[in-house]
Scaffold this active site. Structure first.
Site, mmCIF file in Angstrom:
data_model
loop_
_atom_site.group_PDB
_atom_site.id
_atom_site.type_symbol
_atom_site.label_atom_id
_atom_site.label_comp_id
_atom_site.label_asym_id
_atom_site.label_seq_id
_atom_site.Cartn_x
_atom_site.Cartn_y
_atom_site.Cartn_z
ATOM 1 N N ASP A 112 64.075 18.041 130.415
ATOM 2 C CA ASP A 112 63.664 18.391 131.782
ATOM 3 C C ASP A 112 64.450 17.586 132.786
ATOM 4 O OD1 ASP A 112 61.838 20.116 131.136
ATOM 5 O OD2 ASP A 112 60.192 18.815 130.762
ATOM 6 N N MET A 163 51.746 14.223 140.753
ATOM 7 C CA MET A 163 51.993 15.347 141.633
ATOM 8 C C MET A 163 51.278 15.473 143.156
ATOM 9 S SD MET A 163 52.232 18.085 138.604
ATOM 10 C CE MET A 163 51.128 17.338 137.491
ATOM 11 N N LYS A 165 62.164 22.369 135.145
ATOM 12 C CA LYS A 165 61.301 23.006 136.060
ATOM 13 C C LYS A 165 61.141 21.951 137.380
ATOM 14 C CE LYS A 165 58.158 24.307 133.206
ATOM 15 N NZ LYS A 165 57.961 23.594 132.045
HETATM 16 C C1 LIG Z 1 54.760 17.368 135.672
HETATM 17 S S1 LIG Z 1 54.358 15.784 135.793
HETATM 18 C C2 LIG Z 1 54.767 15.195 134.356
HETATM 19 C C3 LIG Z 1 54.135 13.879 133.778
HETATM 20 C C4 LIG Z 1 54.696 13.348 132.559
HETATM 21 N N1 LIG Z 1 54.524 14.066 131.557
HETATM 22 C C5 LIG Z 1 54.204 11.820 132.307
HETATM 23 O O1 LIG Z 1 53.584 11.478 131.440
HETATM 24 O O2 LIG Z 1 54.420 11.059 133.115
HETATM 25 C C6 LIG Z 1 55.325 15.098 137.068
HETATM 26 C C7 LIG Z 1 54.706 14.195 137.961
HETATM 27 O O3 LIG Z 1 54.510 12.864 137.119
HETATM 28 C C8 LIG Z 1 54.627 11.768 138.082
HETATM 29 N N2 LIG Z 1 55.936 11.205 137.473
HETATM 30 C C9 LIG Z 1 56.802 11.176 136.570
HETATM 31 N N3 LIG Z 1 57.860 10.518 136.638
HETATM 32 C C10 LIG Z 1 57.523 9.581 137.557
HETATM 33 C C11 LIG Z 1 58.183 8.582 137.776
HETATM 34 N N4 LIG Z 1 59.261 7.904 137.450
HETATM 35 N N5 LIG Z 1 57.677 7.791 139.216
HETATM 36 C C12 LIG Z 1 56.762 8.248 139.939
HETATM 37 N N6 LIG Z 1 56.034 9.356 139.257
HETATM 38 C C13 LIG Z 1 56.315 9.980 138.266
HETATM 39 C C14 LIG Z 1 54.915 12.506 139.553
HETATM 40 O O4 LIG Z 1 53.631 12.365 139.944
HETATM 41 C C15 LIG Z 1 55.451 13.612 139.084
HETATM 42 O O5 LIG Z 1 55.124 14.678 140.060
#
Ligand SMILES: C[S@@+](CC[C@H](N)C(=O)[O-])C[C@H]1O[C@@H](n2cnc3c(N)ncnc32)[C@H](O)[C@@H]1O
Length: 261
Positions: free
Chosen positions: A40, A175, A62
Site C-alpha cells: 500500500d 482519517m 489506495k
Molecule cells: C486506512 S487507515 C489505515 C490504518 C492502519 N491499518 C493502522 O493500523 O494504522 C489510514 C489512516 O491511519 C492513520 N495513519 C496511518 N499511518 C499513520 C502515520 N504514520 N501517522 C499518522 N497517522 C497514520 C491516518 O489517520 C490515516 O488516515
C-alpha cells in the site's frame, strides 16, 4: 509457526506506521520468503526492499482519490497469484485489522479456499502515541481509549457521539484530517469541553513527524495554519498534556532511539 504449506498462500502483514524498525520479526521472515509482495501507499519503501530479492513487488495503493487498483482487483490478484503456487505477502500500513480492510481481504481468500495467515503490525495509534510522548491511558486521567474513523459520510451522522464523549477517556481518530473541524465541533456540541487538549500527529514515526497541539476549540484553525496533511492521527483527551514532559522523538536530549539507530 505458520501452518501455511508450500502451496500458494497469502500472508496479510502489518507493516507498522512508518519507521521500518517497527516491523515485527515474523513479518520480516514472511517477507524474506515471499514470491510476490502487494503493498500500500503508506508502507515505507525501505520495508518493501526487505522482500526476498527475486520477489515481484506490486504497488496496489489506495490514496484518497487515486486508487492504483480497486479492492475487488486486489482481492482477485491475490487469489490469482496464490493459485499459481506463489507465496504472496499483502503488506498493509499499521495493523491489517485496524481500519485497513484486512478482514474483507481475507474473507475473499477464505471464500476461494486460499490458505492465509495474519501477521499483526504496530497500528498508527500505538506508533503515534509512543513517538509523540502521549500515553493513551493513564491512571490519573484516562481509564479507557476508543478508536474511531473520522472518514465522514453524511456529515458525521454515523459517528457514535455518545461513545466518543465519555469522561476519563482518550479518543483516537483515524482519517480525521478532512473532517477535523466537524469532528471537534461535534464533540463540543455533544458535551466535551472546548478546552480539552487535542493533538494531531502527522507522519507519526517518520523522520518528518509533526505534532500540532491545541484544544478542541483551537486545533482546527492551528492545523489549517500548519497545513497538516494525511496521514495524521487525532488524539483527544487529558493525556495530551503529558507530552510536555514525555516528548522524546526529535528532542535532542531525549532522542535515545535515534542515538541507538
Ligand atoms: C486506512 S487507515 C489505515 C490504518 C492502519 N491499518 C493502522 O493500523 O494504522 C489510514 C489512516 O491511519 C492513520 N495513519 C496511518 N499511518 C499513520 C502515520 N504514520 N501517522 C499518522 N497517522 C497514520 C491516518 O489517520 C490515516 O488516515
Amino acid at each position: 509457526m505458520s501452518n501455511l504449506t508450500s502451496a500458494g498462500c497469502v500472508s496479510l502483514v502489518g507493516a507498522g506506521p512508518g519507521d521500518p524498525e517497527l516491523l515485527t520479526l515474523r513479518a520480516l521472515r514472511v517477507m524474506q520468503r515471499a514470491d510476490a509482495v502487494l503493498y500500500d501507499h503508506l508502507v515505507a519503501p525501505a520495508l518493501v526492499d526487505l522482500a526476498r530479492r527475486g520477489a515481484e513487488r506490486i504497488y496496489v495503493g489506495k490514496e484518497r482519490d487515486r486508487h492504483a487498483l480497486g479492492q475487488h482487483e486486489i482481492n482477485a490478484l491475490m487469489v490469482r497469484l496464490a493459485r499459481q503456487g506463489k507465496r504472496v505477502v499483502r503488506l498493509k500500513g499499521g495493523d491489517p485489522f485496524m481500519f485497513g480492510r484486512g478482514g474483507e481481504e481475507i474473507e475473499a481468500l477464505a471464500a476461494q479456499g486460499i490458505a492465509f495467515e495474519v501477521v499483526p503490525g504496530v497500528t498508527a495509534a500505538a506508533g503515534a502515541a509512543a513517538y509523540a510522548g502521549i500515553p493513551l491511558t493513564h491512571r490519573d486521567c484516562a481509564q479507557s481509549c476508543v478508536f474511531a474513523t473520522g472518514h465522514l459520510k453524511d456529515g458525521g451522522a454515523q459517528l457514535d457521539w455518545q461513545a466518543l464523549t465519555r469522561p476519563n477517556q482518550t479518543v483516537v481518530i483515524y482519517m480525521g484530517v478532512g473532517g477535523l473541524a466537524r469532528i471537534c465541533a461535534g464533540l463540543i456540541e455533544h458535551g466535551l469541553a472546548p478546552e480539552l487538549p487535542a493533538a494531531l500527529v502527522e507522519k507519526a514515526t517518520w523522520p518528518g513527524q509533526r505534532v500540532i497541539e491545541g484544544t478542541l476549540a483551537s486545533l482546527p484553525e492551528k492545523a489549517a495554519a500548519e497545513g497538516v496533511r494525511p496521514p495524521a492521527l487525532l488524539i483527544i483527551g487529558e493525556v495530551v498534556r503529558l507530552r510536555a514532559r514525555l516528548a522524546w522523538f526529535g528532542a535532542p536530549a531525549r532522542a535515545l532511539a535515534a542515538e541507538a539507530a
